[in-house]
Design a protein around this motif. Structure first.
Motif, PDB file in Angstrom:
ATOM      1  N   LYS A 109      -3.759 -82.041 -35.043  1.00 13.47           N
ATOM      2  CA  LYS A 109      -4.059 -81.061 -36.406  1.00 13.47           C
ATOM      3  C   LYS A 109      -5.174 -81.792 -37.694  1.00 13.47           C
ATOM      4  O   LYS A 109      -5.759 -82.630 -36.627  1.00 13.47           O
ATOM      5  N   LEU A 110      -5.849 -80.663 -37.638  1.00 14.54           N
ATOM      6  CA  LEU A 110      -7.174 -81.398 -38.669  1.00 14.54           C
ATOM      7  C   LEU A 110      -6.499 -81.880 -39.525  1.00 14.54           C
ATOM      8  O   LEU A 110      -5.202 -81.380 -39.764  1.00 14.54           O
ATOM      9  N   HIS A 111      -7.501 -82.566 -40.487  1.00 15.22           N
ATOM     10  CA  HIS A 111      -7.199 -83.478 -41.819  1.00 15.22           C
ATOM     11  C   HIS A 111      -7.184 -82.196 -42.440  1.00 15.22           C
ATOM     12  O   HIS A 111      -7.765 -81.103 -42.727  1.00 15.22           O
ATOM     13  N   ARG A 112      -5.798 -82.362 -43.785  1.00 13.80           N
ATOM     14  CA  ARG A 112      -5.705 -81.126 -44.295  1.00 13.80           C
ATOM     15  C   ARG A 112      -7.265 -80.815 -45.369  1.00 13.80           C
ATOM     16  O   ARG A 112      -7.750 -79.255 -45.369  1.00 13.80           O
ATOM     17  N   LYS A 113      -8.041 -81.691 -45.228  1.00 14.74           N
ATOM     18  CA  LYS A 113      -9.070 -81.674 -46.203  1.00 14.74           C
ATOM     19  C   LYS A 113     -10.157 -80.654 -45.619  1.00 14.74           C
ATOM     20  O   LYS A 113     -10.824 -79.135 -46.449  1.00 14.74           O
ATOM     21  N   TYR A 114     -10.508 -80.301 -44.401  1.00 10.29           N
ATOM     22  CA  TYR A 114     -10.732 -80.073 -43.216  1.00 10.29           C
ATOM     23  C   TYR A 114     -10.903 -78.356 -43.314  1.00 10.29           C
ATOM     24  O   TYR A 114     -11.255 -77.167 -43.416  1.00 10.29           O
TER      25      TYR A 114
END
Length: 478
Positions: free
Chosen positions: A180-185
């Motif tokens: 997954k992507l980091h949630r910030k991104y």
């Protein structure tokens, strides 16, 4: 043999076709059975089952209702009508039928569970209407991206203030690897993409210059690995290769967040050379039932879904290519007086969800038919329009054709209405069962259409709608 015996024989052939998942053949057999003996409830109920499989929920409702009229205690007919009502967001009607099933078979645990889950949806909708006081605050409110820290052990490419090709390429591989992507991104991509969409017109108008081309894709429905097959075969988006995705990139398939984040990132990377139209599945009601809401919550969190919901409401509703092709997800309108100027003037920001009537709903939901004129929708939402309707619309607006999606085509695309209505569908072997091909359309500076067909590719062993409301969706997949 008597007519009644012949009818039963045709019913049995229909049942055999269902066993082979040949839904059209099954419907043809039940049609013949009903012609021979229109008094048997099971013929209509079995045909309703086949219509459900083809997502022709309006026809399924009509058939199930006829079966109930003939046999008011026919449990399967109530069940199939409930499933169909659920699919077209008529939750109160679905609940009535689930309750009817439970009254007749009070010890059926599966039916009771579906009734209880449907009750939850109805209560939630009633509650939301009761507290509705205008537009709710944005899910981005109170979100301080600058203060969010991407941990040192995050193994992906870092994203600054601007989207980069390096980040997109790393994202593609991360998603292939199940990461997954980091949630910030995630937040950053959705919020910035929404701003770009919001500032676009309801109908962007594009031209194709010399040395460039545009590819039009239909529904991708969370089939991430098939999306990559398009790019691998046809070339990735670039400054010279524009793409238009014509709605329904989420729901059904179980990589909808991956597709949405990738498409949004390409929009940020090539804002004037990459386009997205809204589909009927970029809506809250559909996402609640068909898996996208559940997927967002499972892979990220509820805020991610709410941000996506806001971004879907900002999406354009159509794209005009070279003043020759109107590309929109569903199709044409209930009123011959509608023109491209009406589409241009539509303020999509005033109405977040398409509802059950109006111009936006018709753009997202309608389908072509072979008969002239207009007819009721086989889906239970919208309408159907004939070749004469398409001809008048194209002639009045100076168009060569409309390009739409919204429906499975076994060969991936279909040219109808004397060449004026082209359907393109880009999710091969839809929900891992349909056996259809996928397609995309390339258009060069000469504005000639080049249809390309491709087959599904292998994907990790995760079933379609893995994140949907399991009990209710199992009834749709029956």
């Amino acid at each position: 043999m008597s007519a009644a015996e012949d009818a039963v024989a045709m019913k049995n052939k229909g049942n055999a076709a269902i066993a082979k998942k040949d839904w059209r053949e099954a419907i043809d057999c039940y049609d013949k059975a009903i012609e021979l003996d229109p008094t048997v409830a099971v013929f209509y109920s079995n045909r309703a089952h086949s219509h459900i499989k083809l997502e022709e929920f309006g026809l399924a409702i009509a058939d199930a209702s006829k079966a109930i009229e003939l046999d008011p205690k026919y449990i399967k007919a109530y069940y199939r009508r409930a499933v169909s009502y659920l699919a077209v967001m008529k939750y109160a009607d679905a609940l009535k039928d689930f309750r009817a099933v439970c009254r007749q078979v009070p010890h059926d645990k599966d039916a009771r569970l579906k009734m209880q889950e449907c009750e939850k949806i109805v209560r939630k909708i009633s509650f939301m209407k009761a507290i509705e006081v205008g537009d709710p605050p944005s899910a981005a409110e109170g979100l301080d991206l600058n203060s969010m820290v991407v941990e040192l052990d995050y193994d992906g490419v870092r994203l600054g203030n601007e989207m980069t090709k390096e980040f997109v390429e790393d994202m593609i591989q991360r998603f292939k690897d199940g990461k997954k992507l980091h949630r910030k991104y995630v937040y950053q991509i959705i919020i910035k993409a929404k701003e770009v969409f919001y500032n676009e017109p309801t109908m962007p108008e594009v031209t194709i210059e010399q040395g460039k081309k545009m590819t039009v894709c239909g529904d991708t429905h969370g089939q991430y690995f098939d999306l990559l097959e398009i790019f691998n075969r046809n070339g990735y988006p670039s400054e010279t290769h524009a793409y238009l995705f014509n709605g329904d990139f989420v729901d059904r398939g179980s990589w909808s967040t991956e597709i949405a984040l990738l498409l949004y990132s390409y929009k940020l990377l090539y804002p004037t050379n990459f386009f997205l139209n809204r589909g009927n599945h970029e809506t809250d009601d559909m996402n609640r039932v068909y898996g996208f809401e559940g997927e967002c919550k499972a892979k990220y969190n509820e805020r991610t879904f709410k941000l996506f919901s806001e971004s879907f409401s900002a999406l354009p509703l159509a794209t005009l290519i070279g003043a020759k092709y109107l590309v929109l997800h569903g199709g044409l309108f209930s009123d011959d007086e509608i023109t491209l100027d009406d589409v241009r003037a539509l303020d999509r920001h005033k109405q977040r969800q398409p509802g059950q009537e109006g111009l936006m709903m018709e753009m997202l939901w309608t389908d072509p038919q072979t008969m002239p004129g207009r007819g009721p929708s086989k889906r239970g939402v919208g309408l159907q329009f004939g070749p004469d309707v398409t001809k008048r619309f194209c002639e009045r607006n100076g168009l060569e054709a409309i390009i739409r999606s919204h429906e499975v085509r076994m060969e991936g695309y279909e040219v109808e209405h004397d060449g004026r209505c082209i359907t393109v569908f880009s999710a091969p072997n839809y929900v891992d069962t349909s056996g259809n091909k996928g397609a995309y359309i390339n258009i060069g500076p000469d504005y000639k259409l080049q249809h390309n067909v491709f087959d599904a590719v292998p994907h990790p062993n995760i079933k379609p709608m893995a994140y949907a409301q399991n009990s209710l969706m199992s009834s749709m997949m029956m």
